[in-house]
Write an enzyme that holds these catalytic residues in place. Structure first.
Site, PDB file in Angstrom:
ATOM      1  N   ASP A  37       0.984  -1.521  -0.042  1.00  0.00           N
ATOM      2  CA  ASP A  37      -0.047  -0.209  -0.031  1.00  0.00           C
ATOM      3  C   ASP A  37       0.910   1.180  -0.160  1.00  0.00           C
ATOM      4  O   ASP A  37       1.764   1.408   0.766  1.00  0.00           O
ATOM      5  CB  ASP A  37      -1.025  -0.172   1.237  1.00  0.00           C
ATOM      6  N   ILE A  38       0.419   2.277  -0.701  1.00  0.00           N
ATOM      7  CA  ILE A  38       1.149   3.393  -0.854  1.00  0.00           C
ATOM      8  C   ILE A  38       1.278   4.319   0.366  1.00  0.00           C
ATOM      9  O   ILE A  38       2.042   5.119   0.688  1.00  0.00           O
ATOM     10  CB  ILE A  38       0.870   4.438  -2.159  1.00  0.00           C
ATOM     11  N   ASN A  95     -12.878  -3.554   2.450  1.00  0.00           N
ATOM     12  CA  ASN A  95     -13.939  -2.448   2.174  1.00  0.00           C
ATOM     13  C   ASN A  95     -14.830  -2.532   1.121  1.00  0.00           C
ATOM     14  O   ASN A  95     -14.139  -2.378  -0.126  1.00  0.00           O
ATOM     15  CB  ASN A  95     -13.303  -0.819   2.403  1.00  0.00           C
ATOM     16  N   GLU A 103     -12.464   3.327  -1.308  1.00  0.00           N
ATOM     17  CA  GLU A 103     -12.041   4.543  -1.926  1.00  0.00           C
ATOM     18  C   GLU A 103     -11.794   4.175  -3.669  1.00  0.00           C
ATOM     19  O   GLU A 103     -11.913   4.621  -4.306  1.00  0.00           O
ATOM     20  CB  GLU A 103     -10.716   5.058  -1.438  1.00  0.00           C
ATOM     21  N   HIS A 108     -10.266  -5.015  -3.484  1.00  0.00           N
ATOM     22  CA  HIS A 108      -8.936  -5.231  -3.002  1.00  0.00           C
ATOM     23  C   HIS A 108      -8.878  -5.694  -1.331  1.00  0.00           C
ATOM     24  O   HIS A 108      -9.915  -5.467  -0.608  1.00  0.00           O
ATOM     25  CB  HIS A 108      -7.908  -3.966  -2.981  1.00  0.00           C
ATOM     26  N   HIS A 110      -6.927  -5.846   2.054  1.00  0.00           N
ATOM     27  CA  HIS A 110      -5.596  -5.201   2.823  1.00  0.00           C
ATOM     28  C   HIS A 110      -5.490  -6.398   3.818  1.00  0.00           C
ATOM     29  O   HIS A 110      -6.088  -7.148   4.325  1.00  0.00           O
ATOM     30  CB  HIS A 110      -6.291  -4.160   3.865  1.00  0.00           C
TER      31      HIS A 110
HETATM   32  P1  5GP Z   1      -9.881   1.412   0.519  1.00  0.00           P
HETATM   33  O1  5GP Z   1     -10.236   2.562   1.345  1.00  0.00           O
HETATM   34  O2  5GP Z   1     -10.604   1.650  -0.731  1.00  0.00           O
HETATM   35  O3  5GP Z   1     -10.291   0.202   1.048  1.00  0.00           O
HETATM   36  O4  5GP Z   1      -8.331   1.500   0.538  1.00  0.00           O
HETATM   37  C1  5GP Z   1      -7.623   1.969  -0.725  1.00  0.00           C
HETATM   38  C2  5GP Z   1      -6.236   1.851  -0.448  1.00  0.00           C
HETATM   39  O5  5GP Z   1      -5.482   2.032  -1.753  1.00  0.00           O
HETATM   40  C3  5GP Z   1      -5.644   2.865   0.524  1.00  0.00           C
HETATM   41  O6  5GP Z   1      -5.101   2.216   1.706  1.00  0.00           O
HETATM   42  C4  5GP Z   1      -4.618   3.434  -0.376  1.00  0.00           C
HETATM   43  O7  5GP Z   1      -3.689   3.883   0.557  1.00  0.00           O
HETATM   44  C5  5GP Z   1      -4.345   2.621  -1.462  1.00  0.00           C
HETATM   45  N1  5GP Z   1      -3.737   3.421  -2.675  1.00  0.00           N
HETATM   46  C6  5GP Z   1      -4.419   4.207  -3.043  1.00  0.00           C
HETATM   47  N2  5GP Z   1      -3.877   4.670  -4.367  1.00  0.00           N
HETATM   48  C7  5GP Z   1      -2.691   3.982  -4.422  1.00  0.00           C
HETATM   49  C8  5GP Z   1      -1.535   3.776  -5.358  1.00  0.00           C
HETATM   50  O8  5GP Z   1      -1.594   4.520  -6.409  1.00  0.00           O
HETATM   51  N3  5GP Z   1      -0.725   2.786  -5.148  1.00  0.00           N
HETATM   52  C9  5GP Z   1      -0.749   1.818  -4.240  1.00  0.00           C
HETATM   53  N4  5GP Z   1       0.103   0.925  -3.792  1.00  0.00           N
HETATM   54  N5  5GP Z   1      -1.901   1.970  -3.148  1.00  0.00           N
HETATM   55  C10 5GP Z   1      -2.780   2.946  -3.296  1.00  0.00           C
END
Ligand code: 5GP
Length: 128
Positions: A37-38, A95, A103, A108, A110
């Site tokens: 994760d970034i 999520n 988001e 995905h 985690h």
């Molecule tokens: P969500 O809230 O959708 O469950 O999590 C999205 C996740 O994607 C977040 O933890 C965010 O840090 C990660 N993320 C968003 N954009 C990027 C990206 O460009 N590269 C990587 N490696 N992770 C990302």
């Protein structure tokens, strides 16, 4: 509001799968990609995604093949092994939709660990 289940091929993870933007890869097989994760929330924070176009777990559950589903779950176990968390433990979460604050609209999972992760869920914010 009902979460839009139409897959948007311009989402960031679709671009990572197509190789249009880079990722820090942890694991890959025919159906699955895992990368760091970034914005990590723990010393280990890996995202495990199917290569197929699925918005979230609802969409995956409805449309993915048994092979894709098995591959995704096996990939989680592989990531745990690669990151040395098989003995210490870890948490997986996905999520899905608005209530979960999803988001990125590509499924995905985690995988987080290598610290005490506390209780499973925080308390909801008090009503304003
Ligand atoms: P969500 O809230 O959708 O469950 O999590 C999205 C996740 O994607 C977040 O933890 C965010 O840090 C990660 N993320 C968003 N954009 C990027 C990206 O460009 N590269 C990587 N490696 N992770 C990302």
């Amino acid at each position: 509001m009902v979460y839009d289940m139409t897959y948007n091929p311009e989402n960031i993870f679709a671009k990572i799968i197509r190789g249009e933007i880079p990722c820090d890869k942890v694991y890959e097989d025919d159906h699955t990609l895992a990368f760091n994760d970034i914005n990590p929330q723990a010393p280990v924070h890996v995202l495990v995604i199917p290569k197929g176009a699925y918005v979230n777990m609802e969409d995956f559950h409805a449309k993915a093949s048994d092979e894709e589903i098995a591959a995704l779950i096996r990939a989680v176990g592989e990531v745990a092994k690669i990151k040395g968390m098989s003995d210490t433990g870890y948490r997986i979460l996905s999520n899905t939709g608005e209530d979960a604050h999803q988001e990125v609209p590509h499924l995905h999972i985690h995988v987080v660990g290598k610290r005490d992760l506390g209780r499973m869920l925080g308390k909801p914010k008090p009503e304003a």
